[in-house]
Every structure is written in C-alpha cells, then in structure tokens.
Design an enzyme around this catalytic site. Structure first.
Site, short mmCIF file in Angstrom:
data_model
loop_
_atom_site.label_atom_id
_atom_site.label_comp_id
_atom_site.label_asym_id
_atom_site.label_seq_id
_atom_site.Cartn_x
_atom_site.Cartn_y
_atom_site.Cartn_z
N TYR A 72 80.72 6.57 122.37
CA TYR A 72 79.47 7.23 122.51
C TYR A 72 79.94 8.65 123.32
CZ TYR A 72 76.43 4.00 120.96
OH TYR A 72 75.55 3.28 120.25
N ASN A 107 66.98 9.27 116.74
CA ASN A 107 68.20 10.12 116.97
C ASN A 107 68.27 10.04 118.59
OD1 ASN A 107 68.80 10.80 114.50
ND2 ASN A 107 68.16 12.99 114.56
N VAL A 108 69.22 9.86 118.99
CA VAL A 108 69.62 9.64 120.61
C VAL A 108 70.37 11.22 120.98
CG1 VAL A 108 70.19 7.31 120.24
CG2 VAL A 108 72.02 8.99 120.30
N HIS A 124 65.51 4.65 119.65
CA HIS A 124 66.91 4.17 120.00
C HIS A 124 67.50 4.63 121.12
CE1 HIS A 124 66.89 3.18 115.34
NE2 HIS A 124 66.31 2.61 115.75
N CYS A 135 70.35 -3.65 137.83
CA CYS A 135 68.69 -3.42 138.14
C CYS A 135 68.10 -2.90 137.09
CB CYS A 135 68.87 -2.38 139.30
SG CYS A 135 69.29 -0.75 138.94
N CYS A 164 76.32 2.07 138.51
CA CYS A 164 75.18 2.36 138.95
C CYS A 164 75.03 3.20 140.34
CB CYS A 164 74.14 1.31 138.80
SG CYS A 164 72.51 1.57 139.30
N THR A 205 66.58 10.61 107.20
CA THR A 205 66.96 9.32 107.53
C THR A 205 67.31 8.58 106.15
OG1 THR A 205 66.16 7.24 108.60
CG2 THR A 205 64.56 8.76 107.88
N ALA A 248 67.52 19.67 105.42
CA ALA A 248 66.19 19.97 106.32
C ALA A 248 66.19 21.35 107.04
CB ALA A 248 66.10 18.80 107.44
C1 BJW Z 1 70.12 15.06 105.57
C2 BJW Z 1 71.08 16.08 105.64
C3 BJW Z 1 70.28 17.27 105.64
C4 BJW Z 1 72.38 14.29 105.35
N1 BJW Z 1 69.10 17.42 105.80
N2 BJW Z 1 68.92 15.14 105.41
C5 BJW Z 1 63.87 -6.13 108.48
C6 BJW Z 1 64.74 -5.92 107.36
C7 BJW Z 1 66.17 -5.92 107.35
C8 BJW Z 1 66.93 -5.85 108.62
C9 BJW Z 1 66.15 -5.98 109.76
C10 BJW Z 1 64.65 -5.96 109.78
N3 BJW Z 1 64.29 -5.83 110.88
C11 BJW Z 1 65.36 -5.99 111.89
C12 BJW Z 1 66.52 -5.89 111.10
C13 BJW Z 1 67.98 -5.86 111.86
C14 BJW Z 1 68.23 -4.42 111.89
C15 BJW Z 1 68.33 -3.57 110.80
O1 BJW Z 1 67.68 -2.77 110.34
N4 BJW Z 1 69.37 -3.54 110.04
C16 BJW Z 1 69.61 -2.90 108.68
C17 BJW Z 1 70.92 -2.20 108.43
C18 BJW Z 1 69.33 -3.80 107.49
N5 BJW Z 1 67.38 -3.77 112.95
C19 BJW Z 1 67.77 -3.90 114.22
O2 BJW Z 1 68.44 -4.87 114.73
C20 BJW Z 1 66.80 -3.42 115.36
N6 BJW Z 1 66.26 -4.37 116.01
C21 BJW Z 1 65.35 -5.27 115.83
O3 BJW Z 1 64.86 -5.06 114.51
O4 BJW Z 1 64.94 -5.84 116.67
C22 BJW Z 1 64.07 -7.11 116.61
C23 BJW Z 1 65.13 -8.27 116.11
C24 BJW Z 1 65.97 -8.79 117.12
C25 BJW Z 1 66.86 -9.62 116.77
C26 BJW Z 1 66.94 -10.11 115.28
C27 BJW Z 1 66.06 -9.63 114.30
C28 BJW Z 1 65.14 -8.55 114.63
C29 BJW Z 1 67.49 -2.37 116.03
C30 BJW Z 1 67.95 -1.04 115.39
C31 BJW Z 1 68.99 -0.40 116.20
C32 BJW Z 1 69.50 0.69 115.44
N7 BJW Z 1 70.60 1.45 116.26
C33 BJW Z 1 71.44 2.50 115.83
C34 BJW Z 1 72.83 2.77 116.56
C35 BJW Z 1 72.27 3.17 117.83
C36 BJW Z 1 71.85 4.74 118.01
C37 BJW Z 1 73.43 5.34 118.21
O5 BJW Z 1 74.39 5.09 118.56
O6 BJW Z 1 73.18 6.53 117.88
O7 BJW Z 1 70.55 3.49 115.34
S1 BJW Z 1 72.08 2.23 114.06
C38 BJW Z 1 72.10 3.92 113.58
O8 BJW Z 1 71.12 3.47 112.32
C39 BJW Z 1 71.16 4.50 114.70
C40 BJW Z 1 70.16 5.33 113.75
O9 BJW Z 1 69.12 5.79 114.59
C41 BJW Z 1 69.89 4.43 112.73
C42 BJW Z 1 69.21 4.95 111.57
O10 BJW Z 1 70.09 5.77 110.83
P1 BJW Z 1 69.62 7.06 110.39
O11 BJW Z 1 69.09 8.04 111.27
O12 BJW Z 1 68.82 7.06 108.97
O13 BJW Z 1 71.10 7.77 109.78
P2 BJW Z 1 71.92 7.49 108.38
O14 BJW Z 1 73.27 8.03 108.71
O15 BJW Z 1 71.60 6.16 107.77
O16 BJW Z 1 71.37 8.55 107.14
C43 BJW Z 1 71.26 9.92 107.36
C44 BJW Z 1 70.36 10.54 106.06
O17 BJW Z 1 70.51 12.05 106.44
C45 BJW Z 1 71.02 10.13 104.86
O18 BJW Z 1 69.79 9.76 103.93
C46 BJW Z 1 71.51 11.48 104.38
O19 BJW Z 1 71.37 11.66 102.86
C47 BJW Z 1 70.66 12.51 105.08
N8 BJW Z 1 71.26 13.87 105.45
N9 BJW Z 1 72.37 15.63 105.79
C48 BJW Z 1 68.29 16.17 105.75
N10 BJW Z 1 71.13 18.41 106.24
ZN ZN Z 2 71.89 -0.63 139.40
#
Ligand code: BJW
Ligand code: ZN
Length: 264
Positions: A72, A107-108, A124, A135, A164, A205, A248
């Site tokens: 991070y 995004n973060v 996120h 805490c 903290c 995304t 984008a």
């Molecule tokens: C361009 C470009 C340009 C390039 N212009 N574009 C339902 C179905 C299946 C699974 C699940 C479900 N519900 C929950 C789940 C489990 C899981 C999940 O989704 N898994 C999948 C992988 C299948 N979800 C979770 O666990 C979530 N929690 C939850 O649901 O809680 C309830 C629960 C609890 C317990 C059990 C079950 C349910 C939490 C999700 C947290 C995601 N966290 C992350 C990392 C933390 C943040 C960080 O470190 O920064 O978040 S993962 C990572 O992916 C990050 C992102 O925000 C997130 C999305 O990714 P993003 O932004 O789409 O990026 P990329 O790289 O995938 O795509 C980039 C795109 O840009 C591409 O398409 C390129 O083509 C494009 N691009 N250049 C425009 N110039």
């Molecule tokens: Zn604290």
C-alpha cells in the site's frame, strides 16, 4: 471517436440534464491508468510477484502485515507523485455543471478529489488513511514534507503500520478487502444513486468485483441507461446500453462536451 454510439450516448446525457434528471458515475482503476497508476488485473498489476487478489485480503494482512502495508505504501507513493488526468477533470466539470450527479468510485487513490470533485462516494476506502484495529478511528497518514512524513532524517518511516494517534493501537490500511463488507453509508448512497439514475457512466472498471459491479444492474432494473467507457470489453459490456471503446481521458471529455458540459 465520432460514431453513432457516442452521439446517442451524448444525447442521453444531454436529455438527463435538460430534464433535471439524475446522472451517476461508477469509476474503477482504469480512470487513473492515464495518470500512471497500474490497474489491478492488467499486466502491471503485480508487485513483488504477488497478484492484488493475494494481497488485498484480511488473511494476507494477518499472515504478513508489513508486506501488505509496504504494498500500500508503494502504491501510495505512486499516487502522491501522480496528477489527475482529463477523465478525472471531466467528472469534476460534470459535478459543477449538473446538480443531480453522484460520483461513486471503487478507487482508493483520492485523484477524483484532487481534480476538484467534492461529492465522492468511496466504496473501497482510501489509501491515504490507516484505521485503528482497537478503536476503529481512521486517520490520514502524514504527507511527504510534513515533519512527520514518510521520510524523516533520511529514514523511511512508512515500512510498518503506524500506531493509532488516539489510543496507540495497531492499525491497518483503511481499505475494503475481499470478503469484507462495504462501508454501510457509502454503499447506501451508491445504491440510491444507481437506482435513481437516468444515466450511469461506467468508466475504467472490469466490472468483475461485487457488489460494486451490481450497481449496473440496479440502474438497468430502474429503467436507466448505462454508458460504458473502456478500451476493452468487460464482464458488463453485453448488458450496457452503449459500450464506448477507448481510453477514458479521450472518450469521456468528448462525450461530455457533445452532451453539453463545458470542458474543465
Ligand atoms: C481503462 C483504461 C483507460 C485500462 N481508460 N479504462 C457476487 C458474485 C461473485 C463474487 C462476489 C459476489 N459478491 C461478493 C463477492 C466476493 C468478492 C468479489 O467480487 N469477487 C470477485 C473477484 C468475483 N467481493 C467482495 O469480497 C466484496 N465484499 C463483499 O461482497 O462483502 C459481502 C461478503 C462478505 C463475505 C463473503 C461474501 C460476501 C469486497 C470487494 C473489495 C474489493 N477490494 C479491492 C482491493 C482493495 C482496494 C485497493 O487495494 O485498492 O478493490 S479488489 C480491486 O478490485 C480493488 C478495485 O476497487 C476492485 C475493482 O477493480 P477495477 O477498478 O475494476 O480494476 P481492474 O484492474 O479490474 O480493471 C481496470 C479496467 O480499466 C479494465 O477493464 C481495463 O480495460 C480498463 N482500463 N486503461 C479506461 N485508459
Ligand atoms: Zn485507536
């Protein structure tokens, strides 16, 4: 890009604004790609041989907190050196232009806020904060140049999680990892915005991570239309109303300008 799809999509944006309707945007890592921030699932998404899915979990942090923390802090360094790009700026201009607009981001990196967006719903978490495991307080990390910043007396001070400032407890990145639930209030805001949106812009995304990707279906189910902007096809491309292919930073300003929003 001056094809029919862009013109139709721009017409939908223009109409939503003329009707005093609702517009929402859902952004992902691709919106920051042109600022030099690697996406998660792209080729540069690797760090020290780990994939994001191997680092962004509570289990990875439990196993090796310093390793996850350093990932991070490496990413935070990239973000602090980066500048918002034309896509971030176009979304800030849209917020200024149209009252009924909600920007939801996965995004973060905080680049939307740095581009001037004031109402950003962060699903996120935020890489510039650490949260106390004892805490629960989230505190902004020091900036380089603060007396307390990541480099002090020539030594890196950000290689381990900080204590903290309130209770001296251990901290973790203020980020939503896989398997964790999204923060309640931002999720409610995002869901409400998607449900009432006449137009949802889905930008940079892969639409692979839930529940964020499900917002697309929330808008479609409510009768709204969805415009995807991405150079690649995604998991959502087949169900969106218009898929506009391209970076984008090019496509979004062109779309909004054609929709009547003055450039930033
Ligand atoms: C361009 C470009 C340009 C390039 N212009 N574009 C339902 C179905 C299946 C699974 C699940 C479900 N519900 C929950 C789940 C489990 C899981 C999940 O989704 N898994 C999948 C992988 C299948 N979800 C979770 O666990 C979530 N929690 C939850 O649901 O809680 C309830 C629960 C609890 C317990 C059990 C079950 C349910 C939490 C999700 C947290 C995601 N966290 C992350 C990392 C933390 C943040 C960080 O470190 O920064 O978040 S993962 C990572 O992916 C990050 C992102 O925000 C997130 C999305 O990714 P993003 O932004 O789409 O990026 P990329 O790289 O995938 O795509 C980039 C795109 O840009 C591409 O398409 C390129 O083509 C494009 N691009 N250049 C425009 N110039
Ligand atoms: Zn604290």
């Amino acid at each position: 890009m001056t094809d029919n799809r862009l013109n139709e999509a721009a017409q939908a944006v223009r109409q939503a604004m003329a009707d005093d309707g609702w517009i929402a945007a859902l952004t992902g890592a691709g919106v920051s790609a042109e600022s030099g921030i690697p996406t998660f699932r792209g080729a540069e998404g690797l760090w020290r041989g780990f994939r994001a899915e191997e680092l962004a979990t509570p289990e990875a942090f439990q196993r090796d907190p310093d390793n996850v923390w350093q990932w991070y802090m490496w990413r935070r360094g990239l973000v602090l050196d980066a500048q918002p790009n034309a896509a971030h700026k176009a979304l800030a201009a849209l917020e200024r232009h149209h009252r009924g607009f909600t920007l939801v981001t996965q995004n973060v990196d905080g680049l939307h806020q740095r581009a001037g967006s004031e109402r950003v719903v962060e699903l996120h978490g935020n890489i510039h904060h650490a949260r106390c495991l004892q805490c629960g307080r989230a505190a902004r990390l020091p900036e380089p140049g603060d007396g307390d910043g990541p480099v002090r007396d020539g030594e890196r001070t950000d290689m381990e999680t900080p204590r903290c400032p309130q209770c001296d407890g251990s901290t973790r990145p203020h980020i939503v990892w896989f398997g964790e639930t999204l923060p309640q209030q931002p999720w409610r805001q995002a869901h409400a915005a998607a449900a009432s949106a006449d137009v949802l812009l889905v930008i940079g995304t892969s639409a692979a991570v839930y529940p964020a990707a499900g917002l697309i279906d929330v808008t479609l189910a409510g009768g709204g239309r969805v415009i995807e902007i991405n150079p690649q096809a995604t998991d959502a491309s087949e169900r969106v109303t218009w898929a506009l292919r391209g970076p984008a930073g090019d496509v979004l300003p062109e779309l909004l300008q054609a929709g009547g929003v003055a450039p930033a």
